[in-house]
Write a protein that holds these residues in place. Structure first.
Motif, PDB file in Angstrom:
ATOM      1  N   SER A 118     -12.321  10.543   8.147  1.00 43.76           N
ATOM      2  CA  SER A 118     -11.700  11.291   7.050  1.00 43.76           C
ATOM      3  C   SER A 118     -10.965  12.514   7.577  1.00 43.76           C
ATOM      4  O   SER A 118      -9.883  12.864   7.091  1.00 43.76           O
ATOM      5  CB  SER A 118     -12.761  11.712   6.032  1.00 43.76           C
ATOM      6  OG  SER A 118     -13.329  10.577   5.404  1.00 43.76           O
ATOM      7  N   ALA A 151      -4.184   0.530   0.662  1.00 41.74           N
ATOM      8  CA  ALA A 151      -5.155   0.853  -0.387  1.00 41.74           C
ATOM      9  C   ALA A 151      -6.439   1.420   0.200  1.00 41.74           C
ATOM     10  O   ALA A 151      -7.047   2.340  -0.357  1.00 41.74           O
ATOM     11  CB  ALA A 151      -5.462  -0.391  -1.225  1.00 41.74           C
ATOM     12  N   THR A 152      -6.855   0.884   1.343  1.00 42.03           N
ATOM     13  CA  THR A 152      -8.056   1.390   2.008  1.00 42.03           C
ATOM     14  C   THR A 152      -7.851   2.833   2.455  1.00 42.03           C
ATOM     15  O   THR A 152      -8.727   3.693   2.266  1.00 42.03           O
ATOM     16  CB  THR A 152      -8.400   0.514   3.222  1.00 42.03           C
ATOM     17  OG1 THR A 152      -8.649  -0.820   2.778  1.00 42.03           O
ATOM     18  CG2 THR A 152      -9.624   1.047   3.954  1.00 42.03           C
ATOM     19  N   THR A 184      -5.699   4.944   1.244  1.00 36.23           N
ATOM     20  CA  THR A 184      -5.580   5.782   0.049  1.00 36.23           C
ATOM     21  C   THR A 184      -6.951   6.208  -0.442  1.00 36.23           C
ATOM     22  O   THR A 184      -7.176   7.385  -0.776  1.00 36.23           O
ATOM     23  CB  THR A 184      -4.848   5.020  -1.068  1.00 36.23           C
ATOM     24  OG1 THR A 184      -3.515   4.719  -0.633  1.00 36.23           O
ATOM     25  CG2 THR A 184      -4.775   5.858  -2.343  1.00 36.23           C
ATOM     26  N   ARG A 185      -7.884   5.269  -0.486  1.00 39.70           N
ATOM     27  CA  ARG A 185      -9.248   5.607  -0.928  1.00 39.70           C
ATOM     28  C   ARG A 185      -9.907   6.589   0.033  1.00 39.70           C
ATOM     29  O   ARG A 185     -10.595   7.526  -0.395  1.00 39.70           O
ATOM     30  CB  ARG A 185     -10.090   4.333  -1.042  1.00 39.70           C
ATOM     31  CG  ARG A 185      -9.699   3.437  -2.213  1.00 39.70           C
ATOM     32  CD  ARG A 185     -10.741   2.371  -2.455  1.00 39.70           C
ATOM     33  NE  ARG A 185     -10.826   1.428  -1.335  1.00 39.70           N
ATOM     34  CZ  ARG A 185     -10.097   0.326  -1.229  1.00 39.70           C
ATOM     35  NH1 ARG A 185      -9.212   0.027  -2.163  1.00 39.70           N
ATOM     36  NH2 ARG A 185     -10.255  -0.491  -0.196  1.00 39.70           N
ATOM     37  N   ARG A 186      -9.680   6.402   1.324  1.00 41.42           N
ATOM     38  CA  ARG A 186     -10.293   7.297   2.314  1.00 41.42           C
ATOM     39  C   ARG A 186      -9.767   8.720   2.148  1.00 41.42           C
ATOM     40  O   ARG A 186     -10.530   9.691   2.154  1.00 41.42           O
ATOM     41  CB  ARG A 186      -9.989   6.777   3.718  1.00 41.42           C
ATOM     42  CG  ARG A 186     -10.619   7.606   4.832  1.00 41.42           C
ATOM     43  CD  ARG A 186     -10.300   7.006   6.194  1.00 41.42           C
ATOM     44  NE  ARG A 186     -10.824   5.653   6.322  1.00 41.42           N
ATOM     45  CZ  ARG A 186     -10.548   4.835   7.339  1.00 41.42           C
ATOM     46  NH1 ARG A 186      -9.740   5.247   8.309  1.00 41.42           N
ATOM     47  NH2 ARG A 186     -11.064   3.626   7.391  1.00 41.42           N
ATOM     48  N   THR A 218      -8.323   9.997  -0.536  1.00 49.67           N
ATOM     49  CA  THR A 218      -8.726  10.519  -1.848  1.00 49.67           C
ATOM     50  C   THR A 218     -10.149  11.053  -1.804  1.00 49.67           C
ATOM     51  O   THR A 218     -10.437  12.139  -2.328  1.00 49.67           O
ATOM     52  CB  THR A 218      -8.609   9.421  -2.913  1.00 49.67           C
ATOM     53  OG1 THR A 218      -7.243   8.995  -2.999  1.00 49.67           O
ATOM     54  CG2 THR A 218      -9.043   9.941  -4.280  1.00 49.67           C
ATOM     55  N   ARG A 219     -11.045  10.304  -1.180  1.00 46.92           N
ATOM     56  CA  ARG A 219     -12.438  10.778  -1.059  1.00 46.92           C
ATOM     57  C   ARG A 219     -12.496  12.057  -0.240  1.00 46.92           C
ATOM     58  O   ARG A 219     -13.269  12.973  -0.564  1.00 46.92           O
ATOM     59  CB  ARG A 219     -13.304   9.686  -0.414  1.00 46.92           C
ATOM     60  CG  ARG A 219     -13.619   8.506  -1.309  1.00 46.92           C
ATOM     61  CD  ARG A 219     -14.747   7.675  -0.731  1.00 46.92           C
ATOM     62  NE  ARG A 219     -14.411   7.130   0.578  1.00 46.92           N
ATOM     63  CZ  ARG A 219     -13.865   5.934   0.776  1.00 46.92           C
ATOM     64  NH1 ARG A 219     -13.566   5.175  -0.267  1.00 46.92           N
ATOM     65  NH2 ARG A 219     -13.596   5.499   1.995  1.00 46.92           N
TER      66      ARG A 219
END
Length: 418
Positions: A124, A150-151, A153-155, A157-158
């Motif tokens: 991250s 997408a993966t 993006t989630r990383r 965002t978290r």
């Protein structure tokens, strides 16, 4: 103005835009989204319409408007859910006007410290650093690390949500915390460089966009902290290592080990810069791990040939490094240095403890080193089997092809280099 010039300008301005938004509004995660939208708008409009008179001010104005829209939408959503909207974070982070050009120390170091907060995982930290400070898009970062957008993006965002929820003050920490956080920053830049210089997966040995970005960010930190020995050491290490990049692969992309590289292809200007950096840093005090690694890289780069390399001095430097760094990769490199200085059997005798170290026992590099030392010792069958085992464990296609080629050379009786 051509697209590449716009891209370079936007990458330089991206941290300043994000810094200005966070200083005025807070909301790191939403501010980053607004900044990215402003950058995208500029990338679309500027090549056609030309540069505005004040590019930074243009970006901050557009991003501020978008951020206001996003915050209003979020407030409306929360009202619909009967929750209380509290967005007055500007009281916590008092700031000058958002349209004031931020100092480079503000928009680089502060963002780096935020992105490299110890509460985030290394993955991250890397992703957020490349996005917020490096100015790379999520799609670019995803391509660099060979994961779906997408993966990534989630990383990201978290990671942004973690930064927001942590309540990290927007500023450079002081005292011992600053030193600790700077260590994390340097480690993240080191990881980004290494992944670019020697990719751990995928078809290519190198991802130049990552190693180049790591060097660019390291230069920025060095300009801000020129008297910090480890900052200087890290930049020197990157520059000296990257100087060998033109000779590391053949025309077909195959790996060429250092002993077989055409040293005439090494970047002489980068070597001179790296040597000057580390020569200036070492006398300032106790050398840290990045300075010692840079000193080792300098010895390699200054040697006119593989045979002329000062392996005893490299061995001594690795022994100093092992005293301050419990790192199995450092220990493995020490084994190689000992073998080159004192013979393959001396190196093989040191591999036992490493084979029992769970941090590296399954790593292909351990088996590749054992294979190389066995080959040096004339034990061709055992070396061939170790090369094959190393290839089985390697995750990068370039490393796999190289190791299989070494095994095949031994299998058909051809003499191997080194």
């Amino acid at each position: 103005m051509v697209d590449t010039e716009v891209e370079d300008l936007l990458r330089r301005l991206a941290p300043q835009v994000l810094d200005a938004l966070v200083r005025r509004y807070g909301h790191f995660d939403t501010a980053d989204d607004a900044a990215q939208e402003a950058l995208l708008a500029a990338a679309t409009q500027w090549p056609e319409d030309g540069l505005p008179d004040n590019p930074l001010g243009w970006l901050i104005t557009v991003a501020s408007r978008r951020l206001t829209d996003l915050l209003r939408a979020e407030q409306a959503r929360r009202r619909r859910e009967d929750t209380v909207a509290r967005w007055a974070l500007s009281d916590r982070w008092p700031a000058p006007a958002a349209d004031r050009p931020a100092a480079e120390s503000d928009d680089t170091l502060i963002l780096l410290f935020m992105c490299c907060h110890p509460s985030l995982s290394a993955a991250s930290q890397i992703a957020l650093t490349l996005r917020a400070v490096g100015g790379l898009t999520t799609a670019e970062i995803a391509r660099a690390f060979l994961v779906p957008e997408a993966t990534m993006t989630r990383r990201i965002t978290r990671a942004k949500r973690s930064v927001k929820d942590s309540g990290i003050p927007f500023g450079i920490p002081s005292g011992p915390e600053r030193a600790d956080r700077l260590g994390v920053v340097l480690h993240v830049l080191y990881l980004i460089f290494n992944e670019g210089y020697a990719s751990t997966s995928g078809p290519s040995l190198q991802r130049v966009e990552l190693s180049s970005e790591a060097i660019r960010l390291a230069r920025m930190v060095h300009r801000l902290l020129p008297d910090d020995g480890e900052v200087t050491g890290l930049l020197a290490l990157m520059v000296l290592t990257d100087a060998r990049r033109p000779a590391r692969t053949g025309p077909d992309g195959s790996l060429i080990p250092m002993a077989e590289q055409d040293r005439g292809l090494w970047n002489a200007a980068s070597i001179a810069e790296g040597v000057a950096l580390i020569t200036g840093a070492l006398p300032r005090g106790v050398a840290g791990p990045y300075q010692l690694q840079a000193a080792i890289a300098a010895i390699h780069d200054e040697a006119p040939s593989a045979e002329a390399t000062d392996w005893p001095q490299i061995t001594a430097l690795y022994e100093l490094l092992m005293r301050i760094s419990d790192n199995p990769v450092v220990a493995l490199n020490h084994v190689v240095a000992v073998a080159m200085a004192r013979g393959p059997h001396a190196g093989l005798g040191l591999l036992g403890p490493l084979a029992a170290d769970g941090r590296i026992a399954e790593d292909h590099r351990l088996h590749a080193v054992r294979a190389h030392l066995l080959e040096m010792a004339g034990e061709r069958v055992a070396a061939r089997d170790c090369y094959r085992e190393a290839a089985r464990r390697a995750t990068g296609l370039s490393q796999q092809r190289y190791l299989h080629a070494r095994a095949a050379r031994l299998a058909d009786g051809r003499p191997g280099p080194g």
